[in-house]
Design a protein around this motif. Structure first.
Motif, mmCIF file in Angstrom:
data_model
loop_
_atom_site.group_PDB
_atom_site.id
_atom_site.type_symbol
_atom_site.label_atom_id
_atom_site.label_comp_id
_atom_site.label_asym_id
_atom_site.label_seq_id
_atom_site.Cartn_x
_atom_site.Cartn_y
_atom_site.Cartn_z
ATOM 1 N N PRO A 172 46.968 -73.882 -97.295
ATOM 2 C CA PRO A 172 45.930 -73.489 -98.246
ATOM 3 C C PRO A 172 45.597 -71.998 -98.238
ATOM 4 C CG PRO A 172 44.925 -74.510 -96.339
ATOM 5 C CD PRO A 172 46.411 -74.616 -96.158
ATOM 6 N N LYS A 173 45.938 -71.280 -97.162
ATOM 7 C CA LYS A 173 45.565 -69.863 -97.035
ATOM 8 C C LYS A 173 46.740 -69.069 -96.476
ATOM 9 C CE LYS A 173 40.827 -70.876 -95.589
ATOM 10 N NZ LYS A 173 39.903 -70.700 -94.482
ATOM 11 N N PRO A 174 46.717 -67.738 -96.629
ATOM 12 C CA PRO A 174 47.760 -66.908 -96.018
ATOM 13 C C PRO A 174 47.574 -66.823 -94.501
ATOM 14 C CG PRO A 174 46.168 -65.534 -97.163
ATOM 15 C CD PRO A 174 45.806 -66.950 -97.463
ATOM 16 N N LEU A 175 48.633 -66.406 -93.814
ATOM 17 C CA LEU A 175 48.553 -66.216 -92.369
ATOM 18 C C LEU A 175 47.521 -65.142 -92.047
ATOM 19 C CD1 LEU A 175 52.343 -66.162 -91.395
ATOM 20 C CD2 LEU A 175 50.697 -67.987 -90.930
ATOM 21 N N ASP A 176 46.792 -65.334 -90.958
ATOM 22 C CA ASP A 176 45.845 -64.317 -90.501
ATOM 23 C C ASP A 176 46.626 -63.138 -89.932
ATOM 24 O OD1 ASP A 176 43.581 -65.780 -91.174
ATOM 25 O OD2 ASP A 176 43.474 -66.756 -89.218
ATOM 26 N N GLN A 177 45.947 -62.002 -89.825
ATOM 27 C CA GLN A 177 46.604 -60.829 -89.254
ATOM 28 C C GLN A 177 45.762 -60.282 -88.113
ATOM 29 O OE1 GLN A 177 46.439 -58.545 -93.010
ATOM 30 N NE2 GLN A 177 45.506 -56.921 -91.795
ATOM 31 N N TYR A 178 46.408 -59.480 -87.291
ATOM 32 C CA TYR A 178 45.728 -58.805 -86.198
ATOM 33 C C TYR A 178 45.253 -57.440 -86.677
ATOM 34 C CZ TYR A 178 47.610 -62.096 -82.745
ATOM 35 O OH TYR A 178 47.922 -63.210 -82.018
ATOM 36 N N GLU A 179 44.105 -56.997 -86.162
ATOM 37 C CA GLU A 179 43.711 -55.599 -86.362
ATOM 38 C C GLU A 179 44.722 -54.762 -85.589
ATOM 39 O OE1 GLU A 179 39.751 -55.370 -84.818
ATOM 40 O OE2 GLU A 179 38.868 -55.940 -86.730
ATOM 41 N N THR A 180 45.165 -53.658 -86.174
ATOM 42 C CA THR A 180 46.156 -52.812 -85.509
ATOM 43 C C THR A 180 45.669 -51.381 -85.424
ATOM 44 O OG1 THR A 180 47.280 -52.371 -87.593
ATOM 45 C CG2 THR A 180 48.115 -54.196 -86.284
ATOM 46 N N LYS A 181 46.129 -50.702 -84.393
ATOM 47 C CA LYS A 181 45.944 -49.254 -84.303
ATOM 48 C C LYS A 181 47.149 -48.689 -83.558
ATOM 49 C CE LYS A 181 43.237 -48.486 -80.110
ATOM 50 N NZ LYS A 181 41.994 -48.018 -79.543
ATOM 51 N N ILE A 182 47.457 -47.457 -83.878
ATOM 52 C CA ILE A 182 48.598 -46.793 -83.266
ATOM 53 C C ILE A 182 48.074 -45.599 -82.481
ATOM 54 C CG2 ILE A 182 50.750 -45.566 -83.709
ATOM 55 C CD1 ILE A 182 50.950 -47.251 -86.297
ATOM 56 N N ASP A 183 48.511 -45.499 -81.225
ATOM 57 C CA ASP A 183 48.064 -44.409 -80.364
ATOM 58 C C ASP A 183 49.232 -43.983 -79.473
ATOM 59 O OD1 ASP A 183 46.331 -42.577 -79.197
ATOM 60 O OD2 ASP A 183 45.565 -44.021 -77.728
ATOM 61 N N ASN A 184 49.606 -42.724 -79.555
ATOM 62 C CA ASN A 184 50.692 -42.156 -78.743
ATOM 63 C C ASN A 184 51.988 -42.952 -78.865
ATOM 64 O OD1 ASN A 184 49.093 -40.042 -77.771
ATOM 65 N ND2 ASN A 184 48.325 -41.297 -76.085
ATOM 66 N N GLY A 185 52.313 -43.387 -80.077
ATOM 67 C CA GLY A 185 53.571 -44.085 -80.306
ATOM 68 C C GLY A 185 53.564 -45.554 -79.914
#
Length: 161
Positions: free
Chosen positions: A134-147
């Protein structure tokens, strides 16, 4: 004051004092986890940014968690890829139909899709639901730091509309 009233007040006071000695520690035990400071937005280092491609890759990582007084380590999974704009997209593998784990490209009839082996739910690379779910897959909050890519809390999918 009569002798009877004196004994009633003395025994009642002593009983209340002993009851408080039993109830207050139990109340403190029950309420204390609620009063503890919570960590806001903790992120976990998962993968090097340079290793991420346009095809989803499965990554396993550990997350330390506290449930009341119980500390544990949960092993979680994320499907991480770069979208067409070069942004990192990290999806939860938990199917929105009945909670089974989806896999990438594991159904030859539907290539380049996430597929749930339990009941046949299918999703696009961005997590949009195509069938059954019924719904799309959930996602994780992401951040990029020093590669490095860091994953945070699971949130509803914002990539697909």
């Amino acid at each position: 004051m009569s002798r009877r009233q004196f004994l009633t007040y003395t025994l009642g006071g002593a009983t209340a004092y002993m009851a408080a000695g039993v109830v207050l520690p139990m109340l403190r035990f029950a309420v204390d986890p609620i009063l503890q400071n919570k960590e806001e937005g903790s992120f976990v280092k998962v993968a090097e940014e340079s290793k991420i491609t346009n095809d989803p890759q499965e990554f396993h990582f550990e997350l330390k968690q506290q449930d009341g007084w119980y500390n544990s380590t949960a092993t979680l999974t994320a499907w991480i890829r770069k979208n067409d704009q070069g942004e990192i997209v990290a999806l939860s593998p938990i199917c929105k139909h009945l909670g089974c784990l989806v896999g990438w490209n594991n159904n030859k009839n539907f290539p380049d899709e996430y597929h749930c082996p339990c009941h046949g739910a299918r999703y696009t690379p961005d997590g949009k639901n195509l069938a059954v779910a019924p719904k799309p897959l959930d996602q994780y909050e992401t951040k990029i730091d020093n590669g490095w890519i860091y994953l945070g809390a699971i949130v509803p999918n914002t990539v697909v509309k």
